[in-house]
Enzyme design. Structure first.
Site, PDB file in Angstrom:
ATOM      1  N   HIS A  16      -5.241   8.887   3.898  1.00 37.17           N
ATOM      2  CA  HIS A  16      -4.133   7.965   3.675  1.00 37.17           C
ATOM      3  C   HIS A  16      -4.539   6.846   2.716  1.00 37.17           C
ATOM      4  CE1 HIS A  16      -0.837   5.328   5.768  1.00 37.17           C
ATOM      5  NE2 HIS A  16      -0.427   5.827   4.615  1.00 37.17           N
ATOM      6  N   GLU A  43      -3.328  11.277   0.015  1.00 36.02           N
ATOM      7  CA  GLU A  43      -2.008  10.655  -0.103  1.00 36.02           C
ATOM      8  C   GLU A  43      -2.139   9.375  -0.906  1.00 36.02           C
ATOM      9  OE1 GLU A  43       1.107   7.676   1.299  1.00 36.02           O
ATOM     10  OE2 GLU A  43      -1.080   7.566   1.305  1.00 36.02           O
ATOM     11  N   ASP A  45       0.447   6.139  -2.950  1.00 34.94           N
ATOM     12  CA  ASP A  45       1.763   5.547  -3.178  1.00 34.94           C
ATOM     13  C   ASP A  45       1.930   5.261  -4.659  1.00 34.94           C
ATOM     14  OD1 ASP A  45       2.375   4.872  -0.176  1.00 34.94           O
ATOM     15  OD2 ASP A  45       0.397   4.036  -0.563  1.00 34.94           O
ATOM     16  N   HIS A  58       0.694   0.443  -2.551  1.00 34.74           N
ATOM     17  CA  HIS A  58       1.640   0.614  -1.461  1.00 34.74           C
ATOM     18  C   HIS A  58       2.706  -0.473  -1.408  1.00 34.74           C
ATOM     19  CE1 HIS A  58       3.083   0.095   2.710  1.00 34.74           C
ATOM     20  NE2 HIS A  58       3.019   1.416   2.763  1.00 34.74           N
ATOM     21  N   GLU A 119       3.734   9.481  -2.222  1.00 32.81           N
ATOM     22  CA  GLU A 119       4.796   8.695  -1.594  1.00 32.81           C
ATOM     23  C   GLU A 119       5.451   7.807  -2.651  1.00 32.81           C
ATOM     24  OE1 GLU A 119       5.833   5.609   2.014  1.00 32.81           O
ATOM     25  OE2 GLU A 119       4.008   6.818   2.132  1.00 32.81           O
TER      26      GLU A 119
END
Length: 263
Positions: A16, A43, A45, A58, A119
């Site tokens: 993450h 992952e 952002d 993020h 994301e």
């Protein structure tokens, strides 16, 4: 090649924002460290700067993760590059920078068995529609240029992002949504009718995640449970999850492998 062989007996581990527990989140250092220990996925952002550069961050502001202050959308890329994205985690990380999405892709391309979860943080809310859809198009254009189309999951809390990508790209991409449905925004289509997987959350704010939530998800067309951050390997196994997003991939990988749940 089939990159998607996860199951309840072979649980995929997604780092993450990279190896976030040990390195500054969403930095090249965190991505490289996670890749080196053999995660199945990273992952990240993606947001857009004032002058149209795709960057990995993020929050809507730079305050929490850098030595700067202000909203990402108000910074040019040159200004973003001057910020220190590591000092908040200690002197050893001083000088870490916010990477571009292309820099992220340049890292992950060196790990041919790894997948990515993108994301999208630019939502098509009033006044931001153009930025949101531009971000979708530009990111996926880059993904295709790198040949990562079949190694990519697209992820957003705002269903408008998923619906736009589906309309523009058909069934080309796997969609990572959220369960239950009230965790998502801007829903027009049933997200579980097209989702590849769904990250589960508590039924009500403040309530713990229970297996009942996972069983309810498995009754939808989606079925595939993605466990959220801050769980132990035992909790993930007991949930019947097939994937987990975590900031401590070293510990999760170690424990899953020891129990025979990661190949």
């Amino acid at each position: 090649m089939n990159y998607w062989t996860q199951s309840e007996k072979n649980i995929y581990v997604a780092a993450h924002r990279g190896w976030w527990a040990k390195y500054p989140e969403n930095t090249a250092e965190a991505f490289k460290a996670a890749a080196e220990i053999g995660v199945d996925q990273i992952e990240t952002d993606v947001r857009l700067t004032k002058d149209g550069e795709l960057i990995c961050i993020h929050d809507a502001t730079v305050d929490r993760t850098t030595d700067g202050t202000g909203e990402v959308k108000d910074f040019t890329f040159e200004e973003i590059r001057k910020l220190d994205a590591g000092i908040h985690m200690g002197e050893e990380f001083k000088g870490c920078k916010i990477p571009t999405f292309i820099e992220f892709m340049e890292i992950v391309k060196n790990y041919p068995n790894m997948t990515i979860d993108i994301e999208f943080k630019e939502y098509p809310v009033e006044g931001n529609e153009e930025r949101a859809f531009y971000t979708c198009d530009k990111v996926l254009e880059i993904v295709e240029e790198y040949g990562f189309t079949d190694r990519c999951v697209v992820n957003a809390f705002h269903a408008g992002v998923h619906e736009y990508i589906r309309k523009k790209h058909g069934n080309k991409y796997k969609h990572h949504v959220f369960f239950p449905i009230r965790r998502m925004y801007g829903v027009n289509e049933d997200p579980y009718s097209y989702a590849y997987c769904a990250c589960v959350g508590s039924w009500e704010k403040g309530q713990p995640l229970t297996k009942d939530v996972c069983e309810a998800l498995k009754e939808t067309p989606c079925k595939r449970v993605w466990a959220p951050d801050n769980l132990t390997a035992d909790e993930v196994i007991n949930m019947g999850a097939e994937l987990i997003t975590c900031k401590n991939p070293d510990e999760i990988l170690r424990d899953l492998r020891a129990k025979g749940y990661h190949k």
